[in-house]
Design an enzyme around this catalytic site. Sequence first.
Site, PDB file in Angstrom:
ATOM      1  N   ARG A  12      47.149  38.456  46.683  1.00 13.25           N
ATOM      2  CA  ARG A  12      45.858  38.532  47.364  1.00 13.25           C
ATOM      3  C   ARG A  12      45.958  39.194  48.748  1.00 13.25           C
ATOM      4  O   ARG A  12      45.199  38.871  49.650  1.00 13.25           O
ATOM      5  CB  ARG A  12      45.215  37.142  47.505  1.00 13.25           C
ATOM      6  CG  ARG A  12      44.895  36.483  46.192  1.00 13.25           C
ATOM      7  CD  ARG A  12      43.760  37.212  45.493  1.00 13.25           C
ATOM      8  NE  ARG A  12      43.201  36.417  44.423  1.00 13.25           N
ATOM      9  CZ  ARG A  12      42.105  35.650  44.530  1.00 13.25           C
ATOM     10  NH1 ARG A  12      41.439  35.605  45.641  1.00 13.25           N
ATOM     11  NH2 ARG A  12      41.683  34.961  43.510  1.00 13.25           N
ATOM     12  N   ARG A  44      40.320  38.680  52.339  1.00  7.43           N
ATOM     13  CA  ARG A  44      39.466  38.227  53.443  1.00  7.43           C
ATOM     14  C   ARG A  44      40.155  37.922  54.764  1.00  7.43           C
ATOM     15  O   ARG A  44      39.502  37.732  55.764  1.00  7.43           O
ATOM     16  CB  ARG A  44      38.674  36.989  53.002  1.00  7.43           C
ATOM     17  CG  ARG A  44      37.564  37.334  52.044  1.00  7.43           C
ATOM     18  CD  ARG A  44      36.960  36.085  51.468  1.00  7.43           C
ATOM     19  NE  ARG A  44      37.966  35.364  50.701  1.00  7.43           N
ATOM     20  CZ  ARG A  44      37.752  34.242  50.061  1.00  7.43           C
ATOM     21  NH1 ARG A  44      36.585  33.674  50.099  1.00  7.43           N
ATOM     22  NH2 ARG A  44      38.719  33.661  49.367  1.00  7.43           N
ATOM     23  N   ARG A  84      33.121  44.130  53.177  1.00  4.17           N
ATOM     24  CA  ARG A  84      32.495  43.000  52.485  1.00  4.17           C
ATOM     25  C   ARG A  84      31.057  42.782  52.959  1.00  4.17           C
ATOM     26  O   ARG A  84      30.214  42.317  52.207  1.00  4.17           O
ATOM     27  CB  ARG A  84      33.336  41.759  52.758  1.00  4.17           C
ATOM     28  CG  ARG A  84      32.985  40.545  51.940  1.00  4.17           C
ATOM     29  CD  ARG A  84      34.000  39.473  52.284  1.00  4.17           C
ATOM     30  NE  ARG A  84      33.857  38.287  51.458  1.00  4.17           N
ATOM     31  CZ  ARG A  84      33.174  37.222  51.836  1.00  4.17           C
ATOM     32  NH1 ARG A  84      32.545  37.193  52.993  1.00  4.17           N
ATOM     33  NH2 ARG A  84      33.116  36.157  51.040  1.00  4.17           N
ATOM     34  N   ASP A 108      39.601  42.390  40.108  1.00  2.08           N
ATOM     35  CA  ASP A 108      39.645  40.955  39.845  1.00  2.08           C
ATOM     36  C   ASP A 108      39.962  40.722  38.380  1.00  2.08           C
ATOM     37  O   ASP A 108      39.654  41.567  37.524  1.00  2.08           O
ATOM     38  CB  ASP A 108      38.314  40.289  40.195  1.00  2.08           C
ATOM     39  CG  ASP A 108      38.490  38.787  40.364  1.00  2.08           C
ATOM     40  OD1 ASP A 108      38.911  38.359  41.442  1.00  2.08           O
ATOM     41  OD2 ASP A 108      38.260  38.035  39.391  1.00  2.08           O
ATOM     42  N   TYR A 133      37.888  30.323  32.598  1.00  6.85           N
ATOM     43  CA  TYR A 133      36.619  30.718  33.227  1.00  6.85           C
ATOM     44  C   TYR A 133      35.532  30.988  32.198  1.00  6.85           C
ATOM     45  O   TYR A 133      34.362  30.661  32.410  1.00  6.85           O
ATOM     46  CB  TYR A 133      36.831  31.949  34.121  1.00  6.85           C
ATOM     47  CG  TYR A 133      37.608  31.623  35.373  1.00  6.85           C
ATOM     48  CD1 TYR A 133      36.984  31.002  36.457  1.00  6.85           C
ATOM     49  CD2 TYR A 133      38.973  31.903  35.469  1.00  6.85           C
ATOM     50  CE1 TYR A 133      37.709  30.677  37.605  1.00  6.85           C
ATOM     51  CE2 TYR A 133      39.694  31.584  36.603  1.00  6.85           C
ATOM     52  CZ  TYR A 133      39.061  30.968  37.665  1.00  6.85           C
ATOM     53  OH  TYR A 133      39.773  30.638  38.793  1.00  6.85           O
TER      54      TYR A 133
END
Length: 341
Positions: free
Chosen positions: A25, A29, A38, A74, A151
Site C-alpha cells: 500500500r 493516503r 484524491r 485495487d 467481499y
Amino acid sequence: MLKNDLILRTLRGEPTERTPVWMMRQAGRYLPQYMVLREKYGFFERCQTPELACEITIQPIDIVGVDAAILFSDILVVPQAMGLEVQLIETKGPVLPDPIKTTNDLSRVRIPDVDETLGYVFDAIRLIKQELNERVPLIGFAGAPWTLLCYMVQGKGSKTFDEAKAFCYTQPVLAHQLLQMITDTTIAYLQGQVKAGADLVQIFDSWGGLLSKKDFEDFSLRYIRQIVAALKDTVPTIIFAKGAWHSLEAMAATGAQGLGIDWCIEAPVARQFAGGQVTLQGNFDPAKLLSPVKVIEQETKEMLAAFGPGRHIANLGHGILPNVPVDHARAFVDAVKNYRH
Ligand code: CP3
C-alpha cells in the site's frame, strides 16, 4: 534492462549487495501528493485513468525511494469486471450492494473478456513502464480468489467474514463454482498484466488467516496453486496470505518464488516452515511506523538481522497505515538500504 533488479534477483535466490525493500500500500493516503489527487477524482476514476494510475504508482519511488513500484489499482476491480457493482465509500471502505448469496445471484456473475473489461489496467501498466524507464521493477497484483469471495459474498469489509464462511460451509458446490470463476478471470487478468509489462506479481490473500489449515487448502490454496502454475513460465509470483502461517510449507510447494509473512510470526520460524528454496517478504508491524524514528531504525535492523542475508525482501507485514508520517516511511526504507549483513 532494469537498473535496479534487486527484488528479482532476491526472488531467484541470487546473492545481492543489500536487502531490497518496498511497502504494501505504498501508493496511498499517507502521501500528501496522493491526497491532492484524491480530492479531485473518485477512487475508480483514479484506477481507470492510466495517467492518474501512473502518477500515483510512481509517487513512492520518487518520495520514499523504494526498490519496486506496485501498480495503483485495487483487488476489487476483478469482481467489478465479473459483473458486480463495487463502491468505495470513504468512511466505510468497499461496499458491494448486491452480494452473492444464492444460485440465482451467481447467474449475474460472468468470466469476462479481460481486454474489454480491464484493458485500462493494461494501458496503465504500459504507461508506467514507460515512465519508470527501467528505474525499478513493476509489481502487478490480484486478490486471491478466497479474499475476493469474502467481499463478493459478505458485500463489505468485516473482521470475521462470517457470512462468506457460512456460504462456503453451507453451499460448498456454489462456493467452488464461484471460486473457479474468479480463478479463471484472475489467471487471464494476471497474464494480461505480464504481457503489458509487469515484472513480477503478488497475490493478496488478506483473509487467508481466517481459515483453518484444512479449509485454507480447500477454499484458498487450491485456487492459488492454479494461478501460480499458470504464471510459472512468465514472471515470479509472491503469495501474501496474511495470518496463514500454518500453510507456509504448502504455499512454498506451489512453486511461488516469494511468500509474504506478517509480524506475528518470527523470521526463523517462518524460514523453518517455508524451507530454504523460497524468498520471504515482510514483516515489519505497520503500526511500528508510528514510533519515533530512532525506534523504527533500531527495529528495522533487528528485523533484517533476524532474516539474515539472502532470500529476504524487506516489507511491512500488511499495508502502510494512512496516519504514518512520510518521514517515518522513509526512515524504514533508508534503514533497510543502509544495512549490510
Ligand atoms: O499497494 C499499493 O500501493 C497499490 C494499490 C493497492 C490498493 N489496494 C489501493 C487502495 C493495492 C495492492 C490494494 C490491495 C487491496 N485492496 C487489498 C489487499 C491488501 C490488503 O491491504 O489487505 C484489499 C483487501 C483491498 C480492498 C480495499 N480497497 C479496502 C479494504 C479498501 C478500504 C480500506 C483502505 O485501506 O483504504 C480499499 C481502498 C483502497 N485501495 C485505497 C487505496 C489507496 C484507499 C482509497 C482512498 O481512500 O483513497
